[in-house]
Design a protein around this motif. Structure first.
Motif, PDB file in Angstrom:
ATOM      1  N   LEU A   1       0.700  -1.270  -0.211  1.00 50.75           N
ATOM      2  CA  LEU A   1      -0.353  -0.482   0.097  1.00 50.75           C
ATOM      3  C   LEU A   1       1.142   0.863  -0.196  1.00 50.75           C
ATOM      4  O   LEU A   1       0.738   2.626  -0.700  1.00 50.75           O
ATOM      5  CB  LEU A   1      -0.943   0.247   1.474  1.00 50.75           C
ATOM      6  CG  LEU A   1      -1.746   0.925   1.605  1.00 50.75           C
ATOM      7  CD1 LEU A   1      -2.903   0.880  -0.403  1.00 50.75           C
ATOM      8  CD2 LEU A   1      -2.798   0.946   2.958  1.00 50.75           C
ATOM      9  N   THR A   2       1.987   1.073   1.044  1.00 49.47           N
ATOM     10  CA  THR A   2       2.881   2.522   0.666  1.00 49.47           C
ATOM     11  C   THR A   2       3.569   2.436  -0.386  1.00 49.47           C
ATOM     12  O   THR A   2       3.409   3.462  -0.911  1.00 49.47           O
ATOM     13  CB  THR A   2       4.079   2.106   1.747  1.00 49.47           C
ATOM     14  OG1 THR A   2       3.598   1.945   2.853  1.00 49.47           O
ATOM     15  CG2 THR A   2       4.764   3.573   1.578  1.00 49.47           C
TER      16      THR A   2
ATOM     17  N   THR B   1       1.277   3.852  -2.718  1.00 44.92           N
ATOM     18  CA  THR B   1       0.485   5.178  -2.029  1.00 44.92           C
ATOM     19  C   THR B   1       1.615   6.358  -2.751  1.00 44.92           C
ATOM     20  O   THR B   1       1.566   7.525  -2.983  1.00 44.92           O
ATOM     21  CB  THR B   1       0.400   5.990  -1.168  1.00 44.92           C
ATOM     22  OG1 THR B   1      -0.941   4.570  -0.787  1.00 44.92           O
ATOM     23  CG2 THR B   1      -0.422   6.605  -0.276  1.00 44.92           C
ATOM     24  N   HIS B   2       2.699   6.521  -2.439  1.00 47.59           N
ATOM     25  CA  HIS B   2       4.233   7.687  -2.680  1.00 47.59           C
ATOM     26  C   HIS B   2       4.656   6.505  -4.033  1.00 47.59           C
ATOM     27  O   HIS B   2       5.357   8.118  -4.266  1.00 47.59           O
ATOM     28  CB  HIS B   2       5.036   6.662  -1.722  1.00 47.59           C
ATOM     29  CG  HIS B   2       4.266   7.316  -0.476  1.00 47.59           C
ATOM     30  ND1 HIS B   2       5.204   7.451   0.226  1.00 47.59           N
ATOM     31  CD2 HIS B   2       2.965   6.964   0.531  1.00 47.59           C
ATOM     32  CE1 HIS B   2       4.590   7.751   2.157  1.00 47.59           C
ATOM     33  NE2 HIS B   2       3.532   7.355   1.348  1.00 47.59           N
TER      34      HIS B   2
ATOM     35  N   LYS C   1      -2.295   5.803  -8.284  1.00 48.97           N
ATOM     36  CA  LYS C   1      -2.512   6.975  -7.736  1.00 48.97           C
ATOM     37  C   LYS C   1      -4.303   5.930  -7.898  1.00 48.97           C
ATOM     38  O   LYS C   1      -4.534   6.039  -7.157  1.00 48.97           O
ATOM     39  CB  LYS C   1      -3.801   7.723  -8.324  1.00 48.97           C
ATOM     40  CG  LYS C   1      -3.133   9.187  -6.893  1.00 48.97           C
ATOM     41  CD  LYS C   1      -3.106  10.394  -8.330  1.00 48.97           C
ATOM     42  CE  LYS C   1      -3.671  11.357  -6.930  1.00 48.97           C
ATOM     43  NZ  LYS C   1      -3.627  12.530  -6.565  1.00 48.97           N
TER      44      LYS C   1
ATOM     45  N   ALA D   1      -4.086   2.617  -5.387  1.00 49.21           N
ATOM     46  CA  ALA D   1      -3.756   3.293  -4.081  1.00 49.21           C
ATOM     47  C   ALA D   1      -5.092   3.317  -3.641  1.00 49.21           C
ATOM     48  O   ALA D   1      -5.317   2.694  -2.944  1.00 49.21           O
ATOM     49  CB  ALA D   1      -3.096   4.064  -4.552  1.00 49.21           C
ATOM     50  N   GLU D   2      -5.963   3.900  -4.720  1.00 46.62           N
ATOM     51  CA  GLU D   2      -7.609   4.882  -4.162  1.00 46.62           C
ATOM     52  C   GLU D   2      -8.316   3.401  -3.617  1.00 46.62           C
ATOM     53  O   GLU D   2      -9.074   3.266  -2.180  1.00 46.62           O
ATOM     54  CB  GLU D   2      -7.989   5.265  -4.918  1.00 46.62           C
ATOM     55  CG  GLU D   2      -7.588   6.741  -4.630  1.00 46.62           C
ATOM     56  CD  GLU D   2      -7.895   8.422  -6.108  1.00 46.62           C
ATOM     57  OE1 GLU D   2      -8.801   7.574  -6.775  1.00 46.62           O
ATOM     58  OE2 GLU D   2      -7.268   8.725  -5.205  1.00 46.62           O
TER      59      GLU D   2
ATOM     60  N   LEU E   1      -6.628   1.620  -0.188  1.00 44.81           N
ATOM     61  CA  LEU E   1      -7.010   2.806   0.933  1.00 44.81           C
ATOM     62  C   LEU E   1      -8.191   2.188   1.294  1.00 44.81           C
ATOM     63  O   LEU E   1      -8.840   2.538   2.450  1.00 44.81           O
ATOM     64  CB  LEU E   1      -6.320   3.653   0.411  1.00 44.81           C
ATOM     65  CG  LEU E   1      -5.363   4.371   0.370  1.00 44.81           C
ATOM     66  CD1 LEU E   1      -4.960   5.523  -0.151  1.00 44.81           C
ATOM     67  CD2 LEU E   1      -5.013   4.285   2.154  1.00 44.81           C
TER      68      LEU E   1
ATOM     69  N   TRP F   1      -3.122   4.330   8.485  1.00 46.40           N
ATOM     70  CA  TRP F   1      -3.489   4.926   7.441  1.00 46.40           C
ATOM     71  C   TRP F   1      -3.920   5.995   7.139  1.00 46.40           C
ATOM     72  O   TRP F   1      -3.828   6.755   6.236  1.00 46.40           O
ATOM     73  CB  TRP F   1      -5.033   4.138   7.048  1.00 46.40           C
ATOM     74  CG  TRP F   1      -5.925   4.733   6.003  1.00 46.40           C
ATOM     75  CD1 TRP F   1      -6.260   4.101   5.186  1.00 46.40           C
ATOM     76  CD2 TRP F   1      -7.692   5.421   6.151  1.00 46.40           C
ATOM     77  NE1 TRP F   1      -6.848   4.477   4.137  1.00 46.40           N
ATOM     78  CE2 TRP F   1      -7.613   5.617   5.466  1.00 46.40           C
ATOM     79  CE3 TRP F   1      -7.858   6.477   7.427  1.00 46.40           C
ATOM     80  CZ2 TRP F   1      -8.538   6.556   4.996  1.00 46.40           C
ATOM     81  CZ3 TRP F   1      -8.497   7.139   6.750  1.00 46.40           C
ATOM     82  CH2 TRP F   1      -9.334   7.684   5.559  1.00 46.40           C
TER      83      TRP F   1
ATOM     84  N   GLN G   1      -0.962   8.629   4.129  1.00 46.89           N
ATOM     85  CA  GLN G   1      -1.661   9.643   3.392  1.00 46.89           C
ATOM     86  C   GLN G   1      -1.227  10.470   3.936  1.00 46.89           C
ATOM     87  O   GLN G   1      -0.467  12.004   2.797  1.00 46.89           O
ATOM     88  CB  GLN G   1      -3.094   9.756   3.760  1.00 46.89           C
ATOM     89  CG  GLN G   1      -4.002   8.488   3.062  1.00 46.89           C
ATOM     90  CD  GLN G   1      -5.173   8.007   2.966  1.00 46.89           C
ATOM     91  OE1 GLN G   1      -5.928   8.968   2.493  1.00 46.89           O
ATOM     92  NE2 GLN G   1      -5.553   7.746   4.391  1.00 46.89           N
TER      93      GLN G   1
ATOM     94  N   SER H   1       2.633  10.889   2.503  1.00 48.73           N
ATOM     95  CA  SER H   1       2.532  11.305   1.136  1.00 48.73           C
ATOM     96  C   SER H   1       2.716  11.846   0.058  1.00 48.73           C
ATOM     97  O   SER H   1       2.608  12.996  -0.098  1.00 48.73           O
ATOM     98  CB  SER H   1       1.380  10.539  -0.051  1.00 48.73           C
ATOM     99  OG  SER H   1       1.383  10.793  -1.522  1.00 48.73           O
TER     100      SER H   1
ATOM    101  N   ASN I   1       0.254  14.284  -1.258  1.00 48.86           N
ATOM    102  CA  ASN I   1      -1.132  15.408  -0.490  1.00 48.86           C
ATOM    103  C   ASN I   1      -0.002  16.529   0.159  1.00 48.86           C
ATOM    104  O   ASN I   1       1.429  16.521   1.251  1.00 48.86           O
ATOM    105  CB  ASN I   1      -1.746  14.031   1.136  1.00 48.86           C
ATOM    106  CG  ASN I   1      -2.142  12.826   0.005  1.00 48.86           C
ATOM    107  OD1 ASN I   1      -2.774  13.302  -1.393  1.00 48.86           O
ATOM    108  ND2 ASN I   1      -2.317  11.734   0.698  1.00 48.86           N
TER     109      ASN I   1
END
Ligand code: BAL
Ligand code: ZN
Length: 886
Positions: free
Chosen positions: A731-732, A735-736, A743, A746-747, A750, A767, A771, A774, A777
């Motif tokens: 997941l990391t 997301t990153h 993206k 990841a959505e 998440l 969680w 975010q 990231s 963000n």
């Protein structure tokens, strides 16, 4: 604001003999009766009893059985003073407190309906008026009374001596702690809790009861903490001959907690984060952290509790020493080939990432500070991590046996006392018949020393001279520094990477130097500059300097890319092998950052790519070591090397290097990812954890390219993971990764992650943190997340996950040039300061180095700081903000 100075220490006027506390527990109004027997301290000239109190409603005071009238004591600014008190004074004080209104999480408070306490450093004064200072030690008896249904479990320090029913559905429990202790080690817990318990046999044959207390739904998450406790007990017996002195040892987990954990005598209270684990919710790192924190708190029983601090300026006496002990415990527990080096690398990374910046900023302070306004602000990486390095240097200088001799003498001299850092130094010096006077400078001077190394090789004479010069930059209130006693370990390699023999009268070649490969030499630097000459050096060697990070200094030594690559591949000192790779990468990261700033073309030399390729291909290496060696220096580490910090350029440069390494070594990353096999079912054992960390690092590199097929690897790993380490890593990585393909993927993950784990607070923290950190963000996304129903600033873990995650670990976005990150920061500080000043003050540290940022950011940061300073602030936050602005 009132500053407290170390030089003003005076012994307490009265010492406490016994303390008998009764708590009538009620969430909105708890009645505390404290009966204390005080005896005048012959070392004090004053005959006044001075008691501290905060947020208390005083009901009444009896002195030797007589009720004191209002004029017979003075109550001012949190101090209750009884003048000309009798030599032996029995005080009975009744106070009322409101636990349900206590959001500071100091003193007595509620968490999820249960009662907990936190008294270090000065929380006991929120319970009753008391000589709340660590050099007042007493024997405590505690009676807890509460509604039985609501609070079926009643715990305190020591042994349970009585329990029973009371009228109106209430019950009581009486606890006695046989050991003298300062008030900061006092604790109670009351509520609906369950425990895993076990009888454990000590080396001496004595049996003890071990318990891990949690809320009902968490009983499936206590096994690892229990195992860690048993390992800690064994380790302290074996390594230091120290035995558990109680019949019962309890760990209690609480969801709302300011710190990681607290070493209250026999009743350790832990942040749930450092207790609860099962494969579904905890990562390998969580497992390792739990073991180390359980160890840390357990080890405090001797280093902190049996021998405690005279005053809070001596905090590192117990914290530095206990961190050193937990570091050694964890290093021994790893058990893989390079296990101890892996742990050393992780610890030095923490030091460089957090302590070096602290030591270079507005909050820099010595390991033994000279002053403070709010002691809570001094639970710092300097006191803890640099303090541990200082303790480690004794071991490096004296050897493991010498260090043990010093520890034995320390306990022999000071068991049951409240002492100072100088007492510890004296024990080390006396036990080894060494003069360690100069070593004191490590306690008194702030700032990270720099050691500059220059070498000259004389082929004809076959000699090598090393000139070592030390300096230390000015820090607040310390413009000039005296030289430190620096243990400097080094070795020599020939051009093929083989170790060379070190010959010299100037250096000690220690066979028993802890964690040093043979051929490692140790020099003691004592002067500003000194030169040593080595003879019989047949060729110009490559120098492996500051092996195993023998002192907490910044090494300034220019070595070529080729020399660093040789060290990375061949240095027998595993720590320095890693460090050579870091130095090589850092040099190019700085060069790339400069190129970004000047809009120059970005390129990575093949030396670096090839050096990384060979680390990746070398399967004789410990995978955990490979993972560390292939992880780039962090953005903060790059910033530390820059005169003027440009966050956006740093992030861009680092991203370029990641992408280049991703593309150039794509086949190798993929092969690593696909060929590492980890036995099922999941186990957090270091061997498997190391493999997972390398495999997941490979995955994160693979995500750097915008390749849908590769992205799918992460999605598949996310979906199929049977443990949190792999799930979180996937997941990391998604997301990153920061591209359009990842993206979208990841959505979905998440959303699934939140649904799946919504009832697991510690996972929801992950969680939010994920975010918050990231690079995609910024402040607007943070505001959205802060509006999420699961977000609250009242819970420190949750506040840390989102707000700290963003402000401390999302460099480019936090330092956005429009100031949006700073505004978000300021709003949260001000809001948090009304709830929990300790946590607000921690958050305030995000800009301690604002002066070093590029001009437009510096200006914006200063404006924000001034805005915060213009508001009414707690002592905690006020101290930090004002020191930053000073
Ligand atoms: N004494 C505070 C928490 C810890 O360092 O263990
Ligand atoms: Zn500690």
């Amino acid at each position: 604001q009132k500053t407290v100075y170390r030089k003003n220490y005076t012994p307490p006027s009265f010492l406490a003999n016994t303390v008998d506390l009764t708590f009538d527990l009620d969430p909105s109004q708890t009645r505390v009766t404290a009966k204390t027997e005080l005896i005048h301290n012959p070392q004090s000239k004053s005959t006044d009893i001075v008691l501290y109190g905060e947020d208390l409603e005083l009901v009444g005071i009896l002195l030797n059985g007589r009720k004191l009238a209002a004029g017979e004591y003075a109550l001012e600014n949190g101090l209750l003073r009884i003048t000309k008190a009798p030599e032996v004074t029995r005080l009975e004080i009744e106070t009322l407190i409101c636990p349900d209104k206590n959001t500071t999480l100091m003193g007595l408070y509620l968490s999820n309906g249960n009662f907990f306490t936190q008294c270090e450093a000065e929380g006991f004064r929120k319970i009753t008026y008391f000589p709340d200072r660590p050099d007042v030690m007493a024997k405590y008896t505690v009676t807890l009374k509460a509604n039985k249904k609501q609070f079926p479990v009643l715990l305190s320090n020591g042994n349970l001596v009585e329990e029973g029913a009371l009228p109106r559905g209430r019950h009581y429990a009486k606890w006695e702690d046989p050991f003298n202790k300062p008030s900061y080690l006092f604790a109670i817990v009351a509520g609906k809790l369950v425990c895993q318990e076990e009888t454990f046999t000590l080396a001496s044959g004595r049996k003890v009861l071990l318990q891990v207390w949690v809320e009902k739904g968490n009983l499936d998450k206590t096994a690892h903490a229990m195992e860690s406790l048993k390992h800690s007990i064994r380790w302290d017996e074996e390594r230091y001959g120290l035995e558990l002195d109680l019949d019962r040892f309890m760990i209690v987990a609480v969801g709302d907690f300011n710190m990681g954990a607290m070493e209250n005598k026999g009743l350790n209270i832990f942040n749930t984060r450092y207790v609860l684990a099962n494969p579904r919710i905890a990562t390998d790192v969580d497992y390792a952290n739990i073991e180390s924190v359980v160890g840390h708190e357990y080890f405090h029983n001797w280093t902190g509790n049996r021998v405690t601090c005279r005053d809070w300026f001596q905090l590192s006496l117990k914290e530095g020493l206990t961190v050193f002990r937990d570091q050694e415990f964890s290093a021994d527990r790893i058990g893989t080939k390079d296990g101890r080096a892996v742990k050393r690398i992780e610890d030095v990374r923490t030091l460089r990432q957090h302590q070096f910046p602290e030591d270079a900023g507005a909050m820099a302070h010595p390991v033994r500070p000279d002053s403070y306004e709010e002691i809570n602000n001094f639970y710092t990486v300097t006191i803890y991590e640099k303090g541990a390095e200082v303790v480690r240097m004794y071991q490096t200088l004296l050897g493991r046996e010498g260090f043990r001799k010093g520890m034995d003498l320390y306990f022999q001299r000071h068991d049951g006392q409240a002492v100072t850092c100088s007492d510890f130094l004296a024990a080390m010096a006396d036990a080894n018949k060494q003069d360690l006077t100069q070593f004191e400078n490590w306690y008194s001077q702030a700032g990270t020393p720099r050691v500059k190394l220059r070498t000259r090789y004389n082929k004809k004479a076959q000699s090598l001279s090393l000139t070592l010069s030390q300096s230390c930059p000015p820090t607040p209130e310390q413009a000039k520094k005296r030289p430190f006693l620096i243990p400097f370990a080094f070795g020599l390699l020939d051009a093929k990477g083989k170790s060379m023999v070190v010959n010299s009268h100037d250096v000690t070649v220690r066979k028993k130097l802890a964690d040093a490969p043979s051929g490692t030499a140790l020099v003691q630097l004592t002067r500003k500059s000194q030169t040593i000459t080595l003879t019989g050096v047949p060729e110009k060697p490559v120098i492996s300097a500051l092996r195993n990070f023998s002192a907490p200094v910044i090494l300034e030594y220019d070595q070529s890319d080729e020399e660093l690559a040789l060290l990375l591949s061949a240095d027998p000192d595993a720590f320095n092998r890693w460090d050579a790779g870091q130095r090589l990468a850092l040099r190019h990261l700085l060069r790339l950052t400069h190129a970004v700033q000047h809009k120059e073309a970005l390129e990575l030399p093949s030396t670096l790519v090839e050096a990384y390729r060979s680390v990746l291909a070398n399967d004789s290496l410990d995978p955990a070591f490979q993972a560390l060696a292939l992880t780039l220096p962090s953005e903060i580490m790059i910033a530390e090397e820059m005169k003027e910090i440009d966050p956006q350029a740093i992030v861009q440069a680092r991203h370029f290097m990641l992408q280049t390494l991703s593309h150039s070594l794509q086949d190798e990353w993929l092969k690593t990812y696909q060929t590492i096999r980890i036995p099922a079912p999941y186990s957090p054992e270091p061997d498997n954890a190391g493999k997972r960390s390398l495999r997941n690092l490979a995955l994160s590199y693979l995500m750097e390219g915008d390749d849908k097929k590769l992205m799918q690897l992460a999605v598949t790993q996310y979906d199929n993971a049977d443990n949190m380490t792999d799930r979180m890593a996937a997941l990391t990585a998604l997301t990153h990764a920061g591209n359009l393909t990842s993206k979208k993927m990841a959505e979905r993950c998440l959303r699934h992650f939140y649904r799946e784990f919504r009832l697991e607070a510690l996972v929801i923290d992950k969680w939010f943190a994920l975010q918050a950190t990231s690079p995609e963000n910024g402040a607007p996304e943070m505001r959205k997340l802060a509006d999420h129903p699961a977000f609250t600033l009242k819970n420190p873990n949750r506040a840390r996950s989102l707000v700290f995650g963003f402000c401390m670990n999302n460099m480019a976005q936090f330092h956005a040039t429009d100031g949006s990150g700073y505004d978000f920061w300021a709003e949260n500080i001000l809001e948090l300061d009304r709830i929990n000043p300790q946590i607000a003050a921690r958050l305030s540290r995000a800009l301690t180095q604002y002066n070093r940022f590029k001009p437009e950011l510096k200006k914006r940061a200063r404006k924000t700081l001034k805005h915060i300073a213009s508001r009414k602030l707690s002592r905690d936050t006020g101290e930090i903000i004002n020191k930053i602005l000073a």
